[in-house]
Write an enzyme that holds these catalytic residues in place. Sequence first.
Site, short mmCIF file in Angstrom:
data_model
loop_
_atom_site.label_atom_id
_atom_site.label_comp_id
_atom_site.label_asym_id
_atom_site.label_seq_id
_atom_site.Cartn_x
_atom_site.Cartn_y
_atom_site.Cartn_z
N GLU A 129 0.84 -1.32 -0.08
CA GLU A 129 0.02 0.01 0.06
C GLU A 129 0.99 1.26 0.22
O GLU A 129 0.53 2.29 -0.49
CB GLU A 129 -1.22 -0.05 1.35
CG GLU A 129 -2.12 -0.99 1.05
CD GLU A 129 -1.69 -2.34 1.77
OE1 GLU A 129 -0.58 -2.56 1.93
OE2 GLU A 129 -2.56 -3.17 1.79
N PHE B 59 -11.55 -7.55 13.43
CA PHE B 59 -10.37 -7.87 12.56
C PHE B 59 -10.07 -6.87 11.70
O PHE B 59 -10.87 -6.37 10.85
CB PHE B 59 -10.65 -9.26 11.83
CG PHE B 59 -9.47 -9.91 10.73
CD1 PHE B 59 -8.55 -10.26 11.38
CD2 PHE B 59 -9.83 -9.73 9.56
CE1 PHE B 59 -7.46 -10.77 10.44
CE2 PHE B 59 -9.21 -10.22 8.50
CZ PHE B 59 -7.52 -10.62 8.92
N GLN B 60 -8.90 -6.67 11.39
CA GLN B 60 -8.40 -5.65 10.53
C GLN B 60 -8.87 -4.37 10.81
O GLN B 60 -9.14 -3.62 10.09
CB GLN B 60 -8.40 -6.00 9.09
CG GLN B 60 -7.48 -6.99 8.82
CD GLN B 60 -7.32 -7.37 7.35
OE1 GLN B 60 -8.12 -7.21 6.52
NE2 GLN B 60 -6.14 -8.03 6.80
N LYS C 180 -17.46 -0.95 5.67
CA LYS C 180 -18.01 -2.00 4.80
C LYS C 180 -19.40 -1.67 4.62
O LYS C 180 -19.83 -1.91 3.39
CB LYS C 180 -17.60 -3.33 5.14
CG LYS C 180 -17.63 -4.40 4.05
CD LYS C 180 -16.99 -5.69 4.47
CE LYS C 180 -17.00 -6.57 3.38
NZ LYS C 180 -16.32 -7.98 3.74
N MET D 255 24.40 8.98 2.41
CA MET D 255 24.30 10.12 2.87
C MET D 255 24.67 10.19 4.29
O MET D 255 25.24 10.96 4.87
CB MET D 255 23.15 10.88 2.60
CG MET D 255 22.74 12.35 3.32
SD MET D 255 23.94 13.51 2.46
CE MET D 255 23.11 14.00 0.88
#
Lengths: 592, 176
Positions: free
Chosen positions: A54, A116-117, A166, A488
């Site tokens: 993502e 969940f999630q 949802k 760097m």
Amino acid sequence: MSAEWTQSGAEILLRALKDQGVEVIFGYPGGAVLPIYDALFKQNAIRHVLVRQEGGAVHAAEGYARSTGKVGVVLVTSGPGATNAVTGLVDALMDSIPVVCLTGQVPTHLIGNDAFQEADTTGITRPATKHNYLVKRAEDLARVVHEAFYVARSGRPGPVVIDLPKDIVINPAPYAEPAVQHPSYRPRTEPDLGQIAKAVTLMKQAKRPMIYAGGGVINAGPAASEALTKLARITGFPITNTLMGLGCYPASDPQFLGMLGMHGTYEANLAMHGCDMLLAIGARFDDRVTGRLNAFSQHSQKIHIDIDGSSINKNVPVEVPIIADAGKALNALLAAWQASDEPTDKPALASWWRQIDEWRGKQSLKFTQDMQRGGIIKPQYAIQRLFEITRARGKEVFITTEVGQHQMWAAQHFHFEQPNHWMTSGGLGTMGYGLPAAMGVQIAHPDACVIDIAGEASILMNIQEMGTLAQYRLPVKVFILNNQYMGMVRQWQELLHGSRYSETYSAALPDFVKLADAFHATGMRAHSVDELDSVINAMLDCPTAVIADIAVDQAENCFPMIPSGAAHNEMLLGPEHEASGAGVTDAGMALV
Amino acid sequence: MVDVMPTTTDTTQRSATISVLVDNEAGILARVVGLFSGRGYNIDSLTVAPVDAGGLYSRMNIVTSGTSMVIEQIKAQIDRLVPVHRVADLTMDGPHVARELALVKVIGTGEQRVEAMRIADTFRARVVDTTLGSFVFELTGNTDKIDAFIELMRDLGLAEVSRSGIAALARGTRVI
């Protein structure tokens, strides 16, 4: 409003996106967004690009947005989908990139249940976005989507999250057209003409003027860059760009002094230090630009044009603040300058240019490349050749970068004539930005040459996106300056920490040629200077994605450099120059 | 609408009472408070409640402190939040009234109890609860007055204090 409830929330969502002109979504499916993916499956108006993580989706949307001026759109699932997107959101916030990120959420009745999630996405992303929404009622869905696009692209652009439970996307919802006016968010774009007149007076009186232009000019659209170019030409003033602003003024123009700041040119920084009138446009006096604040451009009267009032007087107090869109303010300045019959001090400007040319004579970006067979490639030379060869070929080129030495060398040695062709993570400094950003640029510009100038450490942070390149046959070129160090960080350890290279050497790097092969791309490698041009040419000729692994000098440091806590006139020049500048103070060591 | 005022590099700290009119929506308080904590600004007191009949808008009154450059910055940062309609620094914009309410519980008997009651009278505090061994006083006023009252109660059996934080309005016809 007699809205009908005949479509599902997911269909209403897509209809609103389509009405906002969305053509592409970068995303990754999951449980909470399944209904949206189902609706996507049943239509052809919006294309979905499946990323591999993502975080890559947000950077891809940023690349898309920065190279087109449109809003980039992301779709991810709840919980880990949303948390993975957070780095990209902060990146877009820091660099003012318009992105709308749709995140799935557990159904409304489960919110707060540790389902969940489930993650508190609006809570987590509140300081990571310009604004965010949780849609709890079907009636709000279409309005919120339209509002999110308006907020993302207007004023100072930025990322906006819409959290979508949802049940909201499954159940029917009504459609609503975009509202004419937002109830509270109406950023000011028109400059105050009294302030413009004051600015022109300061500009006319200036003996040692300087223009400092940043990413705000690019965000104001290509016309703003044209207005800036006109203003610089008509006034004859020297101009510098920030890292974010590169391309808003043609680099080949003699009035351009190069980039300023920590790794900016000697002439740009000394002109900032020595000027008596500073015109800042769409730039925010970031610490990488100003160096030590109490020594920053002490003798100048300052005009600051910014669309975000909170950027003005934040770090540096200014005499003439102008809250406006950069393009509109530049046009107003142009008109007022032309209408004013106040004289300018031409002899003073000429002598200021003589001083600047003397500084220029230092050639602060100078390096020496060993041209003998087997000579070690200097990273600066690799970029110089990449620039020259792509320029000679004439094809439109977009450059993205990762973060580190290679990024600064790219900013110094690749020259941009137009806005929207240079995509780099400036504010947040996100390693792993360049590859997914290049992906987004290539989606928007399928026929252009898109090159990610990378380091071997940064590229591994989002290397999984090579899979996306393969799936969509995106011929992105990954040009790795491989010095086997986090360069760097190693440079700072050398200069500030007694060359104790703590954890900056990457032992066991992958074989990038084989890695390219594994991802259905083409791998190539240049070991020495005599191989460089042929590798660059082969890379540019290759119809597929390419990883070009360029072995460069491991000891090379990025100069010039203003050490932390130092002022513009205390910059360190490279080994090509005589010893100069001050050391780093204890206070400077504490700065990043 | 005027452009921001040129600010000096003055390092003296001042207190500021900032009033903010916002959409009365979920998360707005977290947005404003998060801005203060995220950017390291002080909140000395904060009040928030819906202020119109329809419950569409809330007003926040924030007492903060900092240099004038920091206070300008706070205003600008609040102003760019999307659900914010208006921001005003009442301290700078002219005279204003600021009041807070305090409930003060004092436990004691005998002479102490009488003295507490006498002082409460002087401060025009009301007794809103009493037992044979305690009072709860209700007191309204500016912050200094309430501080003074609480200070006096300290020797007279002060047990507990609950303060509202300030509500503030500009004097005269001005509104934010």
